[in-house]
Design a protein around this motif. Structure first.
Motif, mmCIF file in Angstrom:
data_model
loop_
_atom_site.group_PDB
_atom_site.id
_atom_site.type_symbol
_atom_site.label_atom_id
_atom_site.label_comp_id
_atom_site.label_asym_id
_atom_site.label_seq_id
_atom_site.Cartn_x
_atom_site.Cartn_y
_atom_site.Cartn_z
ATOM 1 N N GLY A 105 4.467 -12.060 10.512
ATOM 2 C CA GLY A 105 4.805 -13.023 9.570
ATOM 3 C C GLY A 105 3.447 -13.731 8.816
ATOM 4 N N LYS A 106 2.411 -13.128 9.507
ATOM 5 C CA LYS A 106 0.984 -13.709 9.072
ATOM 6 C C LYS A 106 0.368 -12.574 8.110
ATOM 7 C CE LYS A 106 -0.056 -17.335 12.006
ATOM 8 N NZ LYS A 106 0.315 -18.339 10.960
ATOM 9 N N ILE A 107 -0.464 -13.163 7.042
ATOM 10 C CA ILE A 107 -1.281 -12.503 6.451
ATOM 11 C C ILE A 107 -2.493 -11.864 7.175
ATOM 12 C CG2 ILE A 107 -2.661 -12.091 4.287
ATOM 13 C CD1 ILE A 107 -0.715 -14.349 3.230
ATOM 14 N N ILE A 108 -2.446 -10.896 7.477
ATOM 15 C CA ILE A 108 -3.705 -10.174 8.235
ATOM 16 C C ILE A 108 -4.748 -9.531 7.514
ATOM 17 C CG2 ILE A 108 -2.445 -10.196 10.393
ATOM 18 C CD1 ILE A 108 -2.348 -6.935 10.219
ATOM 19 N N GLY A 109 -4.540 -9.160 6.257
ATOM 20 C CA GLY A 109 -5.611 -8.679 5.554
ATOM 21 C C GLY A 109 -5.290 -8.798 3.993
ATOM 22 N N VAL A 110 -6.237 -9.132 3.319
ATOM 23 C CA VAL A 110 -5.989 -9.174 1.888
ATOM 24 C C VAL A 110 -7.145 -8.451 1.239
ATOM 25 C CG1 VAL A 110 -5.486 -10.535 -0.018
ATOM 26 C CG2 VAL A 110 -5.491 -11.660 2.198
ATOM 27 N N SER A 111 -6.858 -7.747 -0.070
ATOM 28 C CA SER A 111 -7.852 -7.080 -0.685
ATOM 29 C C SER A 111 -7.914 -7.050 -2.133
ATOM 30 C CB SER A 111 -7.812 -5.450 -0.361
ATOM 31 O OG SER A 111 -8.765 -4.700 -1.000
ATOM 32 N N ASP A 112 -8.763 -7.506 -2.921
ATOM 33 C CA ASP A 112 -8.696 -7.396 -4.387
ATOM 34 C C ASP A 112 -8.912 -6.016 -4.984
ATOM 35 O OD1 ASP A 112 -11.329 -7.013 -4.081
ATOM 36 O OD2 ASP A 112 -11.888 -9.106 -5.048
ATOM 37 N N ALA B 33 -10.462 0.751 3.741
ATOM 38 C CA ALA B 33 -11.301 -0.308 3.905
ATOM 39 C C ALA B 33 -10.373 -1.352 4.695
ATOM 40 C CB ALA B 33 -11.929 -0.582 2.649
ATOM 41 N N LEU B 34 -9.356 -1.685 4.103
ATOM 42 C CA LEU B 34 -8.461 -2.526 4.522
ATOM 43 C C LEU B 34 -8.036 -2.428 5.822
ATOM 44 C CD1 LEU B 34 -6.776 -5.493 3.894
ATOM 45 C CD2 LEU B 34 -5.022 -4.012 3.807
ATOM 46 N N ARG B 35 -7.505 -1.177 6.094
ATOM 47 C CA ARG B 35 -7.061 -0.652 7.594
ATOM 48 C C ARG B 35 -8.184 -0.841 8.461
ATOM 49 N NH1 ARG B 35 -3.201 4.097 8.060
ATOM 50 N NH2 ARG B 35 -3.230 3.346 10.370
ATOM 51 N N SER B 36 -9.404 -0.512 8.251
ATOM 52 C CA SER B 36 -10.687 -0.490 9.307
ATOM 53 C C SER B 36 -10.695 -1.934 9.665
ATOM 54 C CB SER B 36 -11.797 -0.167 8.597
ATOM 55 O OG SER B 36 -12.182 -0.865 7.745
ATOM 56 N N THR B 37 -10.159 -3.126 8.921
ATOM 57 C CA THR B 37 -10.458 -4.424 9.449
ATOM 58 C C THR B 37 -9.282 -4.704 10.350
ATOM 59 O OG1 THR B 37 -9.296 -5.425 7.415
ATOM 60 C CG2 THR B 37 -11.494 -4.877 7.257
ATOM 61 N N LEU B 38 -8.086 -4.067 10.209
ATOM 62 C CA LEU B 38 -6.707 -4.624 11.112
ATOM 63 C C LEU B 38 -6.850 -4.056 12.325
ATOM 64 C CD1 LEU B 38 -4.148 -3.664 8.213
ATOM 65 C CD2 LEU B 38 -5.404 -5.555 8.327
ATOM 66 N N PRO B 39 -6.419 -5.069 13.283
ATOM 67 C CA PRO B 39 -6.340 -4.627 14.875
ATOM 68 C C PRO B 39 -5.710 -3.233 14.901
ATOM 69 C CG PRO B 39 -5.152 -6.750 14.171
ATOM 70 C CD PRO B 39 -5.565 -6.363 12.841
#
Ligand code: GUN
Ligand code: FE
Length: 441
Positions: free
Chosen positions: A33-40, A46-52
């Motif tokens: 239910g939460k936003i765990i990553g946002v990219s413009d 790159a986004l996946r590397s920031t996710l748990p």
């Protein structure tokens, strides 16, 4: 393993009143239910590397005519009045309440009737993209409980108010002070025991015309004791304002009545505020209470022009309310348009009035509404850590009012939606990451 969805495509949202942020090619990652990553941009690696790392994503790609926007906040709506939407606007507020509103609300001591209407209201507001709403119900606790059940079933985020009124109303639809308080406490107890993070109670004295000072004071004490939100009406109509002055001669203004009662807190939402004076605005700013601007209602009930620019310039927190059935439409899209129109009409009368534009009404409908509810850390835009309350908009679907030709920028797509679109363009609605409305086959 936690589930994660990465939405690939355009999104629009607000961080400030004056400017909508449009991201043509973005990513939003949502988990639990939460936003765990946002990219413009669309650098998925790159986004996946920031996710748990425990998270393995599912991908959802939007097509060219689609985009996401934050769910709308309706700061002021009367659920039981839904059957009256569109009716009785040949009358103004006080006559309209007597002829149309009180007789309808009285019917909600019948739970079967209440459930039928309440189910329809929640279905309709969700369909219109309202992910968070501040609802007035009726004086009857049992039907308030029915409404809460319907909200939980449908998955909408909501504040629910059991209406309090003990004077100046028809005897057959009225409470005594003690029954009003006892029933409110009953509802508080019920709400303490529900296991749902989305639906909250809001203390709801109807307005100063129908609540005496002892009732309002006791309700304010209850709100303080249990740390509750408060909602009511203020300064909507000239006859109402004059009458309030008459029945509270010891108070210097309408706002002063609520202040003397202790009802003005940071968690107070006041509907309308059409005729507030400068000292009243200053007092509201000091107390941190917010205003629900209800332009459709102010026009339908011929209440008056609400000068939102002035409220904003005073530093007040403002959001939008449909005020169904004072307003005829349950749609915040219609409310945004009405807010722009009203503001433009005011600018014809006042040389230096800068009308609200679409950037600003979109802000009021999303982050502005969230701020008015002190919920800007949880909802209102697509910021990491917030809940994913979102609308999937499609300009290019059949049987909608928009004729879609390609080659629009995202900002233009949003403008088309705000001026020409309606609930049919809202294809999916998410609340806290749950798909609560799906019109895509
Ligand atoms: N003031 C007190 N009650 C009401 C209501 O039900 N609707 C509106 N618009 N104003 C009110
Ligand atoms: Fe209202």
């Amino acid at each position: 393993m936690d589930e994660c969805t990465i939405f690939i495509g355009p999104y629009v949202h607000s961080f400030e009143q004056k400017h909508i942020t449009c991201v043509e090619n973005g990513l939003i990652a949502v988990s639990n239910g939460k936003i765990i990553g946002v990219s413009d941009n669309q650098d998925i690696d790159a986004l996946r590397s920031t996710l748990p790392c425990s998270v393995s994503p599912k991908f959802v790609t939007l097509n060219n005519s689609e985009f996401f926007c934050p769910g709308f906040v309706d700061l002021h709506i009367h659920a039981p009045q839904f059957p009256n939407a569109g009716l009785g606007y040949d009358l103004t507020l006080l006559q309209w309440l007597k002829k149309y509103t009180f007789p309808l609300e009285k019917k909600y001591n019948d739970i079967k009737f209440a459930r039928k209407i309440y189910r329809a209201v929640v279905d309709r507001t969700l369909s219109c993209g309202t992910t968070t709403a501040c609802y007035f119900c009726t004086i009857y606790v049992e039907s308030c409980i029915t409404f809460v059940e319907e909200l939980i079933e449908a998955g909408q985020r909501a504040f629910v108010g059991k209406v309090n009124m003990n004077t100046g109303c028809p005897p057959e639809y009225s409470e005594t002070t003690s029954s009003s308080i006892a029933d409110t406490e009953k509802f508080i107890d019920f709400m303490k025991n529900i296991k749902n993070s989305l639906v909250k109670l809001i203390i709801t004295p109807r307005f100063a015309v129908t609540c005496d000072m002892p009732l309002m004071t006791t309700l304010a004490e209850l709100a303080k004791k249990h740390d509750l939100y408060i909602q009511t009406h203020i300064s909507e109509n000239k006859d109402e304002v004059n009458y309030v002055k008459e029945i509270f001669p010891e108070c210097s203004s309408y706002t002063d009545v609520y202040d003397k009662a202790g009802l003005l807190t940071k968690k107070t939402v006041l509907a309308h505020g059409v005729y507030l004076t400068n000292p009243e605005l200053k007092l509201l700013k000091e107390r941190g209470s917010s205003i629900a601007h209800c332009p459709i209602s102010n026009t339908s009930l011929q209440s008056g022009f609400c000068n939102v620019r002035m409220l904003l310039n005073e530093g007040l927190s403002v959001g939008l309310g449909t005020d169904v059935a004072g307003g005829y439409s349950p749609s915040i899209i219609n409310c945004m348009r009405a807010a722009m129109n009203m503001s433009i009409h005011i600018s014809f009368l006042h040389d230096n009035h800068i009308p609200l534009n679409y950037h600003e009404v979109f802000y009021l409908a999303t982050l502005g509404g969230a701020k008015a509810l002190q919920m800007e850390n949880l909802i209102g835009n697509f910021t990491m850590g917030k809940d994913f309350d979102a609308l999937r908009i499609d300009l290019n679907c059949q049987d909608t009012p928009i004729d879609y030709f390609n080659e629009l920028t995202l900002s233009e797509k949003l403008q088309k939606f705000l001026y020409l679109g309606d609930d049919r363009n809202i294809r999916q609605v998410y609340v806290k990451g749950n798909l609560v409305k799906n019109k895509i086959q």
